[in-house]
Design a protein around this motif. Structure first.
Motif, PDB file in Angstrom:
ATOM      1  N   UNK A 198      52.920  25.675  60.970  1.00 27.54           N
ATOM      2  CA  UNK A 198      51.867  26.310  61.757  1.00 27.54           C
ATOM      3  C   UNK A 198      52.033  27.822  61.616  1.00 27.54           C
ATOM      4  N   UNK A 199      51.341  28.407  60.647  1.00 34.86           N
ATOM      5  CA  UNK A 199      51.522  29.827  60.348  1.00 34.86           C
ATOM      6  C   UNK A 199      51.031  30.740  61.464  1.00 34.86           C
ATOM      7  N   UNK A 200      50.264  30.197  62.411  1.00 38.16           N
ATOM      8  CA  UNK A 200      49.810  31.024  63.536  1.00 38.16           C
ATOM      9  C   UNK A 200      50.978  31.513  64.376  1.00 38.16           C
ATOM     10  N   UNK A 201      52.125  30.852  64.284  1.00 35.67           N
ATOM     11  CA  UNK A 201      53.339  31.315  64.972  1.00 35.67           C
ATOM     12  C   UNK A 201      53.638  32.757  64.573  1.00 35.67           C
ATOM     13  N   UNK A 202      53.356  33.097  63.327  1.00 36.57           N
ATOM     14  CA  UNK A 202      53.581  34.462  62.836  1.00 36.57           C
ATOM     15  C   UNK A 202      52.317  35.303  62.949  1.00 36.57           C
ATOM     16  N   UNK A 203      51.193  34.801  62.435  1.00 34.57           N
ATOM     17  CA  UNK A 203      49.991  35.639  62.346  1.00 34.57           C
ATOM     18  C   UNK A 203      49.383  35.956  63.710  1.00 34.57           C
ATOM     19  N   UNK A 204      49.742  35.207  64.750  1.00 31.42           N
ATOM     20  CA  UNK A 204      49.263  35.536  66.099  1.00 31.42           C
ATOM     21  C   UNK A 204      50.091  36.635  66.756  1.00 31.42           C
ATOM     22  N   UNK A 205      51.254  36.945  66.178  1.00 33.51           N
ATOM     23  CA  UNK A 205      52.160  37.944  66.750  1.00 33.51           C
ATOM     24  C   UNK A 205      52.199  39.219  65.914  1.00 33.51           C
ATOM     25  N   UNK A 206      52.223  39.048  64.612  1.00 33.83           N
ATOM     26  CA  UNK A 206      52.385  40.185  63.692  1.00 33.83           C
ATOM     27  C   UNK A 206      51.041  40.550  63.056  1.00 33.83           C
ATOM     28  N   UNK A 207      50.840  41.830  62.735  1.00 34.02           N
ATOM     29  CA  UNK A 207      49.592  42.258  62.099  1.00 34.02           C
ATOM     30  C   UNK A 207      49.600  41.984  60.588  1.00 34.02           C
ATOM     31  N   UNK A 208      49.703  40.701  60.231  1.00 33.52           N
ATOM     32  CA  UNK A 208      49.786  40.305  58.827  1.00 33.52           C
ATOM     33  C   UNK A 208      48.470  40.647  58.121  1.00 33.52           C
ATOM     34  N   UNK A 209      48.595  41.340  57.002  1.00 37.40           N
ATOM     35  CA  UNK A 209      47.430  41.741  56.214  1.00 37.40           C
ATOM     36  C   UNK A 209      47.341  40.995  54.889  1.00 37.40           C
ATOM     37  N   UNK A 210      48.473  40.475  54.422  1.00 35.97           N
ATOM     38  CA  UNK A 210      48.493  39.769  53.142  1.00 35.97           C
ATOM     39  C   UNK A 210      49.530  38.650  53.184  1.00 35.97           C
ATOM     40  N   UNK A 211      49.244  37.608  52.435  1.00 34.82           N
ATOM     41  CA  UNK A 211      50.180  36.503  52.248  1.00 34.82           C
ATOM     42  C   UNK A 211      50.558  36.477  50.777  1.00 34.82           C
ATOM     43  N   UNK A 212      51.855  36.474  50.526  1.00 39.92           N
ATOM     44  CA  UNK A 212      52.394  36.385  49.171  1.00 39.92           C
ATOM     45  C   UNK A 212      53.044  35.017  49.034  1.00 39.92           C
ATOM     46  N   UNK A 213      52.628  34.269  48.026  1.00 42.35           N
ATOM     47  CA  UNK A 213      53.258  32.982  47.772  1.00 42.35           C
ATOM     48  C   UNK A 213      54.133  33.104  46.533  1.00 42.35           C
ATOM     49  N   UNK A 214      55.308  32.483  46.601  1.00 41.82           N
ATOM     50  CA  UNK A 214      56.288  32.590  45.523  1.00 41.82           C
ATOM     51  C   UNK A 214      56.303  31.291  44.721  1.00 41.82           C
ATOM     52  N   UNK A 215      55.522  31.275  43.665  1.00 45.07           N
ATOM     53  CA  UNK A 215      55.471  30.098  42.814  1.00 45.07           C
ATOM     54  C   UNK A 215      54.137  29.379  42.915  1.00 45.07           C
ATOM     55  N   UNK A 216      53.810  28.649  41.843  1.00 47.91           N
ATOM     56  CA  UNK A 216      52.514  27.975  41.744  1.00 47.91           C
ATOM     57  C   UNK A 216      52.333  26.912  42.827  1.00 47.91           C
ATOM     58  N   UNK A 217      53.379  26.153  43.131  1.00 43.62           N
ATOM     59  CA  UNK A 217      53.240  25.083  44.124  1.00 43.62           C
ATOM     60  C   UNK A 217      53.010  25.676  45.513  1.00 43.62           C
ATOM     61  N   UNK A 218      53.732  26.738  45.856  1.00 39.17           N
ATOM     62  CA  UNK A 218      53.523  27.382  47.159  1.00 39.17           C
ATOM     63  C   UNK A 218      52.092  27.904  47.262  1.00 39.17           C
ATOM     64  N   UNK A 219      51.578  28.466  46.177  1.00 38.35           N
ATOM     65  CA  UNK A 219      50.205  28.977  46.158  1.00 38.35           C
ATOM     66  C   UNK A 219      49.203  27.850  46.387  1.00 38.35           C
ATOM     67  N   UNK A 220      49.374  26.753  45.659  1.00 41.15           N
ATOM     68  CA  UNK A 220      48.457  25.621  45.783  1.00 41.15           C
ATOM     69  C   UNK A 220      48.511  25.018  47.188  1.00 41.15           C
ATOM     70  N   UNK A 221      49.699  24.869  47.726  1.00 38.84           N
ATOM     71  CA  UNK A 221      49.837  24.297  49.072  1.00 38.84           C
ATOM     72  C   UNK A 221      49.247  25.224  50.132  1.00 38.84           C
ATOM     73  N   UNK A 222      49.455  26.536  49.983  1.00 37.60           N
ATOM     74  CA  UNK A 222      48.884  27.490  50.933  1.00 37.60           C
ATOM     75  C   UNK A 222      47.355  27.391  50.913  1.00 37.60           C
ATOM     76  N   UNK A 223      46.777  27.381  49.721  1.00 41.05           N
ATOM     77  CA  UNK A 223      45.309  27.285  49.623  1.00 41.05           C
ATOM     78  C   UNK A 223      44.808  25.962  50.197  1.00 41.05           C
ATOM     79  N   UNK A 224      45.560  24.883  50.001  1.00 40.24           N
ATOM     80  CA  UNK A 224      45.127  23.567  50.491  1.00 40.24           C
ATOM     81  C   UNK A 224      45.232  23.449  52.007  1.00 40.24           C
ATOM     82  N   UNK A 225      46.332  23.931  52.570  1.00 46.75           N
ATOM     83  CA  UNK A 225      46.580  23.722  54.005  1.00 46.75           C
ATOM     84  C   UNK A 225      46.123  24.878  54.886  1.00 46.75           C
TER      85      UNK A 225
END
Length: 168
Positions: free
Chosen positions: A100-127
């Motif tokens: 549940x990424x809202x644990x972070x994005x609801x507290x911190x002023x996140x402006x960008x998400x960096x994914x490390x690797x193709x699988x992390x990128x695909x999973x981030x886009x999917x979920x």
């Protein structure tokens, strides 16, 4: 070959109210779980790359790693809360449950998400499609020793967009 295991993510996210870039992998490797911190395998080049990007010494302890990330307003976590995985093989991931990424994005002023690797990128886009639409998403190569085609110097160049996102 390692037998598939059901893994529950054991590490707390690293962030504070100043974090502006969220770095996401898939799931901590067996070595990272053992040492209790992100990118903990001694051959993983993540910490060398970050240190080079910010002209800092390479952090050696978990405390130094957390301090380096937080000092540069970087949050660390993973896309997945649990999955079935063989060893550290992202290609083997099945039955994934997202964090549940809202644990972070609801507290911190996140402006960008960096994914490390193709699988992390695909999973981030999917979920996390809604979050991916709202924030800049920077898909970067894996720093894992499994990504042997890239030298550390190549990875430092590839990770410049992470530093640029913090400067923007």
């Amino acid at each position: 070959m390692t037998e598939p295991q059901r893994i529950e993510h054991p590490l707390a996210p690293v962030f504070d109210e100043r974090s502006r870039v969220l770095v996401l992998g898939t799931m901590p490797s067996p070595v990272s779980r053992e040492v209790g911190f992100y990118y903990g395998h001694p051959q993983n080049r993540f910490w060398k790359v970050l240190a080079a990007l910010f002209d800092e010494p390479v952090p050696e302890t978990n405390e130094e790693r957390a301090a380096l990330a937080l000092e540069h307003r970087i949050a660390l976590w993973d896309v997945l809360a649990s999955c079935t995985i063989e060893g550290a093989s992202d290609a083997s991931i099945k039955d994934a449950v997202p964090n549940n990424l809202s644990i972070i994005v609801d507290v911190a002023p996140i402006e960008a998400v960096v994914t490390t690797g193709a699988k992390a990128s695909a999973l981030f886009r999917a979920y996390d499609a809604a979050l991916a639409e709202r924030l800049v998403h920077i898909a970067l190569p894996s720093t894992s020793p499994a990504n042997a085609r890239m030298r550390t110097s190549d990875l430092v160049e590839a990770y410049r967009p992470l530093k640029d996102a913090l400067a923007g």
